[in-house]
Design a protein around this motif. Structure first.
Motif, PDB file in Angstrom:
ATOM      1  N   ALA A  32      -6.073  11.934  -4.685  1.00  0.00           N
ATOM      2  CA  ALA A  32      -6.114  13.054  -3.732  1.00  0.00           C
ATOM      3  C   ALA A  32      -5.917  12.554  -2.304  1.00  0.00           C
ATOM      4  O   ALA A  32      -6.665  12.887  -1.390  1.00  0.00           O
ATOM      5  CB  ALA A  32      -7.430  13.825  -3.858  1.00  0.00           C
ATOM      6  N   ASP A  33      -4.856  11.718  -2.138  1.00  0.00           N
ATOM      7  CA  ASP A  33      -4.513  11.164  -0.829  1.00  0.00           C
ATOM      8  C   ASP A  33      -5.699  10.429  -0.209  1.00  0.00           C
ATOM      9  O   ASP A  33      -6.051  10.622   0.960  1.00  0.00           O
ATOM     10  CB  ASP A  33      -4.022  12.260   0.116  1.00  0.00           C
ATOM     11  CG  ASP A  33      -3.250  11.691   1.302  1.00  0.00           C
ATOM     12  OD1 ASP A  33      -2.661  10.600   1.163  1.00  0.00           O
ATOM     13  OD2 ASP A  33      -3.239  12.328   2.371  1.00  0.00           O
ATOM     14  N   GLY A  34      -6.309   9.566  -1.022  1.00  0.00           N
ATOM     15  CA  GLY A  34      -7.464   8.821  -0.520  1.00  0.00           C
ATOM     16  C   GLY A  34      -8.620   9.735  -0.171  1.00  0.00           C
ATOM     17  O   GLY A  34      -9.279   9.572   0.862  1.00  0.00           O
ATOM     18  N   ILE A  55      -7.444   3.015  -7.868  1.00  0.00           N
ATOM     19  CA  ILE A  55      -7.241   4.071  -8.845  1.00  0.00           C
ATOM     20  C   ILE A  55      -6.359   5.137  -8.207  1.00  0.00           C
ATOM     21  O   ILE A  55      -6.750   5.771  -7.220  1.00  0.00           O
ATOM     22  CB  ILE A  55      -8.574   4.694  -9.289  1.00  0.00           C
ATOM     23  CG1 ILE A  55      -9.531   3.617  -9.780  1.00  0.00           C
ATOM     24  CG2 ILE A  55      -8.329   5.747 -10.360  1.00  0.00           C
ATOM     25  CD1 ILE A  55      -9.036   2.830 -10.951  1.00  0.00           C
ATOM     26  N   VAL A  56      -5.167   5.348  -8.752  1.00  0.00           N
ATOM     27  CA  VAL A  56      -4.212   6.275  -8.156  1.00  0.00           C
ATOM     28  C   VAL A  56      -3.806   7.357  -9.153  1.00  0.00           C
ATOM     29  O   VAL A  56      -3.895   7.165 -10.371  1.00  0.00           O
ATOM     30  CB  VAL A  56      -2.931   5.539  -7.678  1.00  0.00           C
ATOM     31  CG1 VAL A  56      -3.252   4.589  -6.534  1.00  0.00           C
ATOM     32  CG2 VAL A  56      -2.271   4.783  -8.823  1.00  0.00           C
ATOM     33  N   ASP A  57      -3.352   8.500  -8.623  1.00  0.00           N
ATOM     34  CA  ASP A  57      -2.697   9.511  -9.443  1.00  0.00           C
ATOM     35  C   ASP A  57      -1.196   9.248  -9.377  1.00  0.00           C
ATOM     36  O   ASP A  57      -0.746   8.311  -8.704  1.00  0.00           O
ATOM     37  CB  ASP A  57      -3.056  10.922  -8.977  1.00  0.00           C
ATOM     38  CG  ASP A  57      -2.936  11.083  -7.466  1.00  0.00           C
ATOM     39  OD1 ASP A  57      -2.093  10.379  -6.854  1.00  0.00           O
ATOM     40  OD2 ASP A  57      -3.684  11.889  -6.890  1.00  0.00           O
ATOM     41  N   ASP A  65       4.423   2.678  -4.381  1.00  0.00           N
ATOM     42  CA  ASP A  65       5.370   1.823  -5.084  1.00  0.00           C
ATOM     43  C   ASP A  65       6.202   1.012  -4.094  1.00  0.00           C
ATOM     44  O   ASP A  65       6.829   1.553  -3.189  1.00  0.00           O
ATOM     45  CB  ASP A  65       6.300   2.682  -5.948  1.00  0.00           C
ATOM     46  CG  ASP A  65       7.272   1.838  -6.767  1.00  0.00           C
ATOM     47  OD1 ASP A  65       6.869   0.762  -7.245  1.00  0.00           O
ATOM     48  OD2 ASP A  65       8.439   2.247  -6.895  1.00  0.00           O
ATOM     49  N   GLY A  66       6.175  -0.293  -4.254  1.00  0.00           N
ATOM     50  CA  GLY A  66       6.905  -1.182  -3.363  1.00  0.00           C
ATOM     51  C   GLY A  66       6.173  -1.507  -2.077  1.00  0.00           C
ATOM     52  O   GLY A  66       6.616  -2.353  -1.306  1.00  0.00           O
ATOM     53  N   SER A  75      -4.180   3.589 -13.272  1.00  0.00           N
ATOM     54  CA  SER A  75      -4.051   5.040 -13.451  1.00  0.00           C
ATOM     55  C   SER A  75      -5.387   5.756 -13.633  1.00  0.00           C
ATOM     56  O   SER A  75      -5.487   6.950 -13.400  1.00  0.00           O
ATOM     57  CB  SER A  75      -3.146   5.332 -14.650  1.00  0.00           C
ATOM     58  OG  SER A  75      -1.843   4.877 -14.390  1.00  0.00           O
ATOM     59  N   GLY A  76      -6.397   5.066 -14.079  1.00  0.00           N
ATOM     60  CA  GLY A  76      -7.672   5.734 -14.265  1.00  0.00           C
ATOM     61  C   GLY A  76      -8.742   4.762 -14.708  1.00  0.00           C
ATOM     62  O   GLY A  76      -8.437   3.746 -15.312  1.00  0.00           O
TER      63      GLY A  76
END
Length: 223
Positions: A32-34, A55-57, A65-66, A75-76
């Motif tokens: 959720a955008d940090g 942990i990212v969505d 990425d990059g 991912s979770g």
């Protein structure tokens, strides 16, 4: 004019340091955008602080990425840490505060009604301030007649129903408040208000409040 979500780099660094001191392999939740604090900002600060897993969505993964090593992006995880990092747990420093401005002042007589629906009538002659920030900016409707804000060093109640972009504050019969004054909805100062007050009044968690506010307002990053 909208409120500003003010985000402290130093508070975030201190919270990360405290978490990592006891959990060096902690996975930090930046979904959720940090949590409304800004994904790039949180990710960069976390990596500089020694965090090994974020942990990212899916949206966050694409954005990072990059930019950060792929091995860091997860991912979770049931053990993802969020509340302490953003200062939403006891003993940690709140990273985000919300500040608005006084748009105008108006004198009211005893018994006059405030805002639509007339859920509040003045118990005495008083002055009300129209303040930037409504439910479109994360100032929940439930906060009307339930919480206070800080203006000119004093706490004053939000009264009446919160509108889409503004709310009304009762600043008393002899206010020190002036048009253009800064309004603190919540912050980390001893004077408050604290985000926990909003959460208790609105029936949400501090994390939900922080996400809503951070995602709906201009963000300003400070040292």
């Amino acid at each position: 004019m909208s409120p500003t979500a003010v985000i402290s780099r130093s508070a975030l660094r201190l919270n990360l340091r405290a978490v990592l001191s006891t959990q060096p392999d902690a996975a930090i939740d930046v979904r959720a955008d940090g949590w409304g604090h800004g994904l790039g900002f949180v990710a960069q600060t976390a990596l500089e602080s020694g965090v090994r897993a974020l942990i990212v969505d899916e949206e966050g993964r694409r954005e990072l990425d990059g930019v950060v090593p792929a091995a860091v992006l997860v991912s979770g995880s049931p053990s993802a840490i969020g509340d302490p990092v953003y200062g939403l747990s006891a003993g940690f420093i709140p990273v985000l505060s919300l500040r608005g401005r006084v748009l105008s002042l108006k004198e009211l007589k005893t018994g006059e009604a405030v805002s639509y629906g007339y859920t509040f009538r003045t118990p005495r002659d008083t002055v009300i301030a129209l303040v930037t920030g409504g439910y479109a900016q994360g100032v929940l409707r439930a906060l009307g007649n339930a919480v206070t804000v800080r203006i000119a060093g004093e706490r004053h109640p939000i009264v009446g129903r919160v509108a889409m972009d503004v709310c009304v504050v009762d600043v008393g019969p002899r206010p020190r408040v002036r048009r253009g004054d800064e309004v603190t909805f919540f912050d980390d100062s001893p004077e408050g208000p604290a985000v926990a007050e909003w959460a208790a009044a609105g029936g949400l968690t501090p994390a939900e409040i922080a996400c809503a506010v951070g995602l709906r307002n201009h963000r300003e990053y400070v040292a």
